[in-house]
Design an enzyme around this catalytic site. Structure first.
Site, PDB file in Angstrom:
ATOM      1  N   CYS A  15      23.778 -11.512 -30.348  1.00 12.47           N
ATOM      2  CA  CYS A  15      23.354 -12.703 -29.980  1.00 12.47           C
ATOM      3  C   CYS A  15      24.510 -14.028 -30.093  1.00 12.47           C
ATOM      4  CB  CYS A  15      22.078 -13.252 -30.362  1.00 12.47           C
ATOM      5  SG  CYS A  15      20.879 -11.822 -30.425  1.00 12.47           S
ATOM      6  N   GLY A  43      24.803 -12.254 -24.755  1.00 10.51           N
ATOM      7  CA  GLY A  43      23.369 -11.943 -24.457  1.00 10.51           C
ATOM      8  C   GLY A  43      22.943 -12.413 -23.261  1.00 10.51           C
ATOM      9  N   ASN A 120      21.743 -14.971 -35.220  1.00  4.87           N
ATOM     10  CA  ASN A 120      22.566 -13.735 -35.069  1.00  4.87           C
ATOM     11  C   ASN A 120      22.705 -12.893 -35.837  1.00  4.87           C
ATOM     12  OD1 ASN A 120      24.292 -12.120 -33.459  1.00  4.87           O
ATOM     13  ND2 ASN A 120      26.120 -13.523 -33.870  1.00  4.87           N
ATOM     14  N   GLY A 121      22.386 -11.792 -35.795  1.00  2.00           N
ATOM     15  CA  GLY A 121      22.543 -10.533 -36.806  1.00  2.00           C
ATOM     16  C   GLY A 121      21.319  -9.846 -37.027  1.00  2.00           C
ATOM     17  N   TYR A 264      35.785  -6.263 -29.218  1.00  6.25           N
ATOM     18  CA  TYR A 264      34.931  -6.136 -27.797  1.00  6.25           C
ATOM     19  C   TYR A 264      34.038  -7.638 -27.826  1.00  6.25           C
ATOM     20  CZ  TYR A 264      31.172  -4.847 -24.771  1.00  6.25           C
ATOM     21  OH  TYR A 264      30.237  -4.728 -23.724  1.00  6.25           O
TER      22      TYR A 264
END
Length: 475
Positions: A15, A43, A120-121, A264
């Site tokens: 995210c 996201g 995020n995570g 990526y």
């Protein structure tokens, strides 16, 4: 953000978070909107913005919805979000997790006021913590572990002197990967897990401070990049400036930044922990050319994250670099589609081969990863159908052998093609003329002296991870 219905699969989310605090009292929703736009690659299934006026009634105004940023927000809705302190979030979910109630930021109303939290995570002890909270009367509205964090921060705030102290106390309980932006009525707090698994950075434009998952979002709002939030650091932004608490930090050699950010996830123009993503991918391509030379006519990259590695391969090998694909920019990343059927059907919609570029040529095709193998096989088939005589595949990551519990979409073992097949078997399955993966020993060349997590390749997790099948624990 763990989906409690699929914890053991490792089908996590990646995210993006973005916070803004304008000390001059101007509305920050427009800046958050543009910041989220720059993080859209992290996201595409839901997004949200929550704002408050630090000088007014301190009421939190929020809007969340399913879809891209420009699906959920327009000029009218942004105009309704009045406030000089705010936080935004873009999210991509696991299978079954695309629900508007799971969209962030989460807004908590409690005795001390309000908190708006974006995360995020993934937490590895989320189920344990959630059960503890439920047995003390907590009622959950979502199926994401971000709500577990929100509850713990709110509960700790009841006895903590400040909101940042509450965040620190919560950090002592949660385990896993997280980059947090927490807004209390008059503070913006950023926190990063001690391992640094998820990125977070600080920006400044005039008298407005920003927190963002990537520096590209800081640039998008015409702000100056100040620095990265350090692993284990808690930063508190108020009218007095930035205060830092490093008491949760661990030694550099134990830190474990996600190597997949550089391979990526991160946008090519971002800089994370002092390392340019563009440069790291150039080095990855050069490492591949060094390890796996081949006689060919053209090097091409699979958009987007394979392009720069392909350029690096070309520079080192001396084989010309070309653009073999047209990408439809309005289609989301196939890697993070929640269903395999969606992933397969979207390949030709997303990418088209340019026949004039590849016809009659021996091609080196560089991509960032092979997870299930379906997408790669389809692209190779498209290249050969367009006239390529040979397709030699080079992958700028090692084979995926283990699931990720920290928020990267690396699925369960049975869905990982490399888990049960040799490189030669994979080469045959995808239809490549040769196949070479990044050597694990060369990953460090991408990020210099930074300590990083490569558990999805090696199984060497930086912390204890769930070992039992708990995928149905909350169904």
């Amino acid at each position: 953000m763990t989906e409690f219905t699929r914890v053991s699969t490792g089908l996590g989310e990646e995210c993006g978070v973005f916070g803004a605090y304008d000390m001059d009292g101007r509305d920050v929703a427009p800046s958050i909107y543009y910041g989220l736009f720059a993080l859209q690659h992290r996201g595409q299934e839901s997004c949200g913005i929550a704002v408050t006026d630090t000088n007014g009634q301190r009421k939190v105004l929020s809007r969340k919805g399913l879809g891209h940023v420009n699906d959920v927000f327009d000029e009218s809705t942004i105009g309704e979000l009045k406030g000089n302190l705010g936080v935004g979030h873009v999210r991509y979910s696991t299978a079954g997790g695309t629900r508007v109630e799971n969209a962030q930021p989460l807004v908590i109303n409690y005795v001390k006021g309000t908190l708006a939290i974006a995360h995020n995570g993934n937490l590895v002890n989320a189920i344990e913590l959630r059960r503890e909270l439920e047995y003390t009367g907590a009622i959950f509205q979502t199926t994401i572990d971000s709500e577990v964090i929100a509850y713990h921060v709110a509960r700790e705030r009841l006895n903590a002197r400040t909101a940042e102290e509450a965040v620190k106390r919560a950090m002592k309980k949660i385990k896993g990967a997280y980059a947090l932006v927490v807004n209390s009525p008059r503070k913006m707090i950023g926190a990063r897990d001690p391992f640094g698994l998820k990125p977070l950075c600080i920006g400044k434009r005039d008298n407005t401070y920003f927190l963002a998952s990537e520096s590209c979002a800081i640039t998008a709002v015409d702000a100056e990049f100040v620095r990265d939030v350090q692993p284990g650091e808690i930063v508190t932004i108020t009218h007095n400036g930035i205060a830092s608490d490093m008491s949760m930090a661990i030694p550099e050699k134990k830190r474990a930044r996600c190597i997949f950010e550089y391979i990526y996830f991160a946008r090519t123009d971002s800089r994370i922990d002092g390392v340019d993503v563009y440069h790291s991918r150039i080095l990855a391509g050069k490492a591949l050319a060094e390890s796996y030379p081949v006689e060919a006519d053209l090097v091409v990259g699979v958009p987007d994250s394979g392009l720069v590695a392909a350029k690096g391969y070309s520079e080192y090998s001396g084989i010309p670099y070309g653009m073999a694909f047209h990408k439809n920019s309005y289609v989301g990343r196939t890697f993070i589609k929640p269903k395999q059927s969606d992933r397969e059907s979207s390949v030709k919609i997303k990418l088209n081969v340019i026949p004039e570029v590849v016809r009659g040529k021996r091609i080196v095709m560089v991509d960032d990863s092979i997870v299930r193998g379906t997408t790669c096989a389809n692209i190779i088939k498209m290249l050969k159908s367009a006239g390529a005589t040979e397709v030699h595949v080079r992958i700028s990551s090692p084979p995926f052998l283990h699931p990720c519990y920290f928020g990267t979409d690396v699925p369960s073992d049975d869905q990982l093609i490399a888990h049960s097949h040799t490189t030669e078997q994979i080469r045959q399955m995808i239809g490549a003329d040769s196949l070479g993966y990044m050597e694990i020993s060369k990953l460090k060349d991408m990020v210099g002296d930074l300590s990083f997590c490569d558990a999805c390749f090696t199984g060497n997790y930086p912390m204890e991870v769930p070992g039992e099948d708990i995928s149905h624990a909350f169904e």
